[in-house]
Design a protein around this motif. Structure first.
Motif, PDB file in Angstrom:
ATOM      1  N   LEU A 151      10.601   3.616  -5.539  1.00 42.22           N
ATOM      2  CA  LEU A 151       9.449   4.340  -6.062  1.00 42.22           C
ATOM      3  C   LEU A 151       9.916   5.724  -6.500  1.00 42.22           C
ATOM      4  CD1 LEU A 151       6.827   3.374  -3.315  1.00 42.22           C
ATOM      5  CD2 LEU A 151       7.115   2.344  -5.578  1.00 42.22           C
ATOM      6  N   ASP A 152       9.678   6.055  -7.761  1.00 40.76           N
ATOM      7  CA  ASP A 152      10.221   7.291  -8.320  1.00 40.76           C
ATOM      8  C   ASP A 152       9.339   8.517  -8.106  1.00 40.76           C
ATOM      9  OD1 ASP A 152      12.438   5.914  -9.312  1.00 40.76           O
ATOM     10  OD2 ASP A 152      11.402   5.413 -11.184  1.00 40.76           O
ATOM     11  N   GLU A 153       8.054   8.330  -7.859  1.00 41.71           N
ATOM     12  CA  GLU A 153       7.141   9.472  -7.818  1.00 41.71           C
ATOM     13  C   GLU A 153       6.426   9.613  -6.479  1.00 41.71           C
ATOM     14  OE1 GLU A 153       4.547   9.139 -11.142  1.00 41.71           O
ATOM     15  OE2 GLU A 153       6.157   9.324 -12.620  1.00 41.71           O
ATOM     16  N   VAL A 154       7.052   9.150  -5.428  1.00 41.34           N
ATOM     17  CA  VAL A 154       6.480   9.259  -4.081  1.00 41.34           C
ATOM     18  C   VAL A 154       7.459  10.037  -3.209  1.00 41.34           C
ATOM     19  CG1 VAL A 154       5.623   8.005  -2.067  1.00 41.34           C
ATOM     20  CG2 VAL A 154       5.275   7.058  -4.360  1.00 41.34           C
ATOM     21  N   GLY A 155       7.104  11.270  -2.882  1.00 42.35           N
ATOM     22  CA  GLY A 155       7.974  12.092  -2.059  1.00 42.35           C
ATOM     23  C   GLY A 155       9.287  12.416  -2.746  1.00 42.35           C
ATOM     24  N   ASP A 156      10.292  12.756  -1.947  1.00 40.88           N
ATOM     25  CA  ASP A 156      11.623  13.047  -2.481  1.00 40.88           C
ATOM     26  C   ASP A 156      12.404  11.766  -2.739  1.00 40.88           C
ATOM     27  OD1 ASP A 156      11.154  15.813  -2.247  1.00 40.88           O
ATOM     28  OD2 ASP A 156      11.780  15.799  -0.147  1.00 40.88           O
ATOM     29  N   GLN A 157      12.173  10.767  -1.920  1.00 40.02           N
ATOM     30  CA  GLN A 157      12.779   9.443  -2.061  1.00 40.02           C
ATOM     31  C   GLN A 157      11.792   8.432  -1.488  1.00 40.02           C
ATOM     32  OE1 GLN A 157      16.350  10.755   0.319  1.00 40.02           O
ATOM     33  NE2 GLN A 157      17.444   9.480  -1.164  1.00 40.02           N
ATOM     34  N   ALA A 158      11.751   7.239  -2.062  1.00 41.15           N
ATOM     35  CA  ALA A 158      10.833   6.233  -1.515  1.00 41.15           C
ATOM     36  C   ALA A 158      11.175   4.843  -2.055  1.00 41.15           C
ATOM     37  CB  ALA A 158       9.381   6.578  -1.855  1.00 41.15           C
ATOM     38  N   TYR A 159      10.815   3.835  -1.281  1.00 37.84           N
ATOM     39  CA  TYR A 159      10.901   2.452  -1.738  1.00 37.84           C
ATOM     40  C   TYR A 159       9.786   1.665  -1.074  1.00 37.84           C
ATOM     41  CZ  TYR A 159      13.301   1.681   2.770  1.00 37.84           C
ATOM     42  OH  TYR A 159      13.629   1.636   4.107  1.00 37.84           O
ATOM     43  N   VAL A 160       9.526   0.471  -1.606  1.00 37.85           N
ATOM     44  CA  VAL A 160       8.488  -0.399  -1.043  1.00 37.85           C
ATOM     45  C   VAL A 160       9.024  -1.822  -0.977  1.00 37.85           C
ATOM     46  CG1 VAL A 160       7.450  -0.763  -3.335  1.00 37.85           C
ATOM     47  CG2 VAL A 160       6.099  -1.214  -1.263  1.00 37.85           C
ATOM     48  N   LEU A 161       8.745  -2.497   0.110  1.00 41.43           N
ATOM     49  CA  LEU A 161       9.057  -3.908   0.226  1.00 41.43           C
ATOM     50  C   LEU A 161       7.796  -4.689   0.543  1.00 41.43           C
ATOM     51  CD1 LEU A 161      10.472  -4.778   3.686  1.00 41.43           C
ATOM     52  CD2 LEU A 161      10.439  -2.390   3.012  1.00 41.43           C
ATOM     53  N   TYR A 162       7.760  -5.917   0.076  1.00 41.19           N
ATOM     54  CA  TYR A 162       6.607  -6.797   0.293  1.00 41.19           C
ATOM     55  C   TYR A 162       7.117  -8.113   0.848  1.00 41.19           C
ATOM     56  CZ  TYR A 162       2.828 -10.069  -0.822  1.00 41.19           C
ATOM     57  OH  TYR A 162       1.855 -11.037  -0.750  1.00 41.19           O
ATOM     58  N   PHE A 163       6.500  -8.582   1.949  1.00 41.06           N
ATOM     59  CA  PHE A 163       6.916  -9.850   2.526  1.00 41.06           C
ATOM     60  C   PHE A 163       5.705 -10.631   3.026  1.00 41.06           C
ATOM     61  CE2 PHE A 163       7.078  -6.776   5.987  1.00 41.06           C
ATOM     62  CZ  PHE A 163       6.437  -7.430   7.030  1.00 41.06           C
ATOM     63  N   THR A 164       5.910 -11.909   3.220  1.00 44.78           N
ATOM     64  CA  THR A 164       4.835 -12.783   3.673  1.00 44.78           C
ATOM     65  C   THR A 164       5.271 -13.562   4.906  1.00 44.78           C
ATOM     66  OG1 THR A 164       5.567 -14.609   2.252  1.00 44.78           O
ATOM     67  CG2 THR A 164       3.947 -13.078   1.327  1.00 44.78           C
ATOM     68  N   GLU A 165       4.263 -14.011   5.649  1.00 45.28           N
ATOM     69  CA  GLU A 165       4.495 -14.870   6.809  1.00 45.28           C
ATOM     70  C   GLU A 165       3.274 -15.751   6.987  1.00 45.28           C
ATOM     71  OE1 GLU A 165       5.378 -14.682  11.622  1.00 45.28           O
ATOM     72  OE2 GLU A 165       5.143 -12.855  10.454  1.00 45.28           O
ATOM     73  N   THR A 166       3.380 -17.009   6.599  1.00 45.61           N
ATOM     74  CA  THR A 166       2.285 -17.971   6.687  1.00 45.61           C
ATOM     75  C   THR A 166       1.045 -17.416   5.983  1.00 45.61           C
ATOM     76  OG1 THR A 166       3.193 -18.566   8.862  1.00 45.61           O
ATOM     77  CG2 THR A 166       1.114 -19.591   8.234  1.00 45.61           C
ATOM     78  N   ALA A 167       0.008 -17.053   6.724  1.00 44.60           N
ATOM     79  CA  ALA A 167      -1.242 -16.595   6.115  1.00 44.60           C
ATOM     80  C   ALA A 167      -1.315 -15.081   5.997  1.00 44.60           C
ATOM     81  CB  ALA A 167      -2.431 -17.098   6.924  1.00 44.60           C
ATOM     82  N   PHE A 168      -0.243 -14.392   6.380  1.00 44.44           N
ATOM     83  CA  PHE A 168      -0.270 -12.936   6.430  1.00 44.44           C
ATOM     84  C   PHE A 168       0.753 -12.351   5.459  1.00 44.44           C
ATOM     85  CE2 PHE A 168       1.540  -9.019   8.237  1.00 44.44           C
ATOM     86  CZ  PHE A 168       0.400  -8.227   8.268  1.00 44.44           C
ATOM     87  N   SER A 169       0.428 -11.203   4.861  1.00 42.14           N
ATOM     88  CA  SER A 169       1.382 -10.502   4.009  1.00 42.14           C
ATOM     89  C   SER A 169       1.305  -9.012   4.290  1.00 42.14           C
ATOM     90  CB  SER A 169       1.103 -10.775   2.526  1.00 42.14           C
ATOM     91  OG  SER A 169      -0.192 -10.322   2.174  1.00 42.14           O
ATOM     92  N   GLN A 170       2.364  -8.293   3.939  1.00 43.04           N
ATOM     93  CA  GLN A 170       2.444  -6.873   4.248  1.00 43.04           C
ATOM     94  C   GLN A 170       3.350  -6.164   3.258  1.00 43.04           C
ATOM     95  OE1 GLN A 170       3.968  -6.064   8.138  1.00 43.04           O
ATOM     96  NE2 GLN A 170       3.470  -3.898   8.086  1.00 43.04           N
TER      97      GLN A 170
END
Length: 222
Positions: A151-170
């Motif tokens: 992520l280029d415009e969040v704080g000084d440095q940032a990244y995001v990850l997305y994962f799933t598990e059966t019926a749940f995601s985060q």
């Protein structure tokens, strides 16, 4: 199923059952309130005129987001992790992915990095966590990393990850502002027991992280 708080996965990984995520206590207070035993006094080095003054302790995690959780987790009350909070690491959670027909949960973890050069040390920690999370090293066997982006415009440095598990995601956003590491997780499932859409998770986590960073920047303004 389990919920994973990524971000500080190389030291402060938290893996909890959905039905009982954290040991909690109620909290309230001003957004500038700090964790017990900490204050806003700057570290002896690492600040420039008009820049961010390193914080000696993290702000109160439950107060930093103000009204942001109401949009993401309607009716969710702030619940700090008093059993695991320290002088340099605090956490707060809203909602519970184990309750209701359309469950949501938001969590915020703030870590202040001390030392003679706290900003450089925080940069080093962030880099290590970036590489570890990008490779999916810290996911549980049942969890699947679906996406990872810087992520280029969040704080000084940032990244995001997305994962799933059966019926749940985060989605988990890990960011740095000065010597403070900000980790936000947001996720849940829909009323048909399918994972919450990636866009909803990523947008929610990014929005909360951005608001937290804005508040922290004000606290560390030189």
């Amino acid at each position: 199923m389990a919920i994973l708080l990524a971000g500080a996965l190389t030291g402060v990984l938290v893996v909890c059952a959905i039905a009982g995520l954290f040991i909690l206590r109620n909290a309230s207070g001003d957004p500038t309130q700090l964790a017990p035993g900490t204050n806003h006094q700057a570290a002896p080095s690492g600040a420039e005129d008009g820049g961010f003054v390193p914080l000696e302790g993290p702000p109160d995690a439950c107060s930093v987001l103000a009204d942001a959780p109401e949009k993401l987790v309607p009716g969710g009350e702030p619940t700090p992790a008093s059993a695991t909070d320290t002088d340099t690491s605090v956490r707060c959670t809203w909602g519970d992915v184990g309750l209701g027909d359309d469950p949501r949960e938001l969590s915020l973890e703030l870590r202040s990095v001390p030392g003679a050069d706290p900003v450089a040390d925080a940069e080093g920690m962030f880099t290590e966590e970036h590489e570890s999370d990008k490779s999916g090293d810290n996911l549980l066997p049942s969890q699947r990393l679906r996406d990872f982006d810087d992520l280029d415009e969040v704080g000084d440095q940032a990244y995001v990850l997305y994962f799933t598990e059966t019926a749940f995601s985060q989605a988990v956003v890990n960011a740095r502002v000065g010597n403070v590491l900000v980790t936000v997780s947001y996720g849940g499932s829909k009323d048909d027991d399918t994972p919450l859409d990636q866009g909803d998770c990523v947008d929610g986590a990014t929005e909360a992280a951005t608001k937290a960073i804005e508040a922290i920047k004000k606290m560390g303004s030189a």
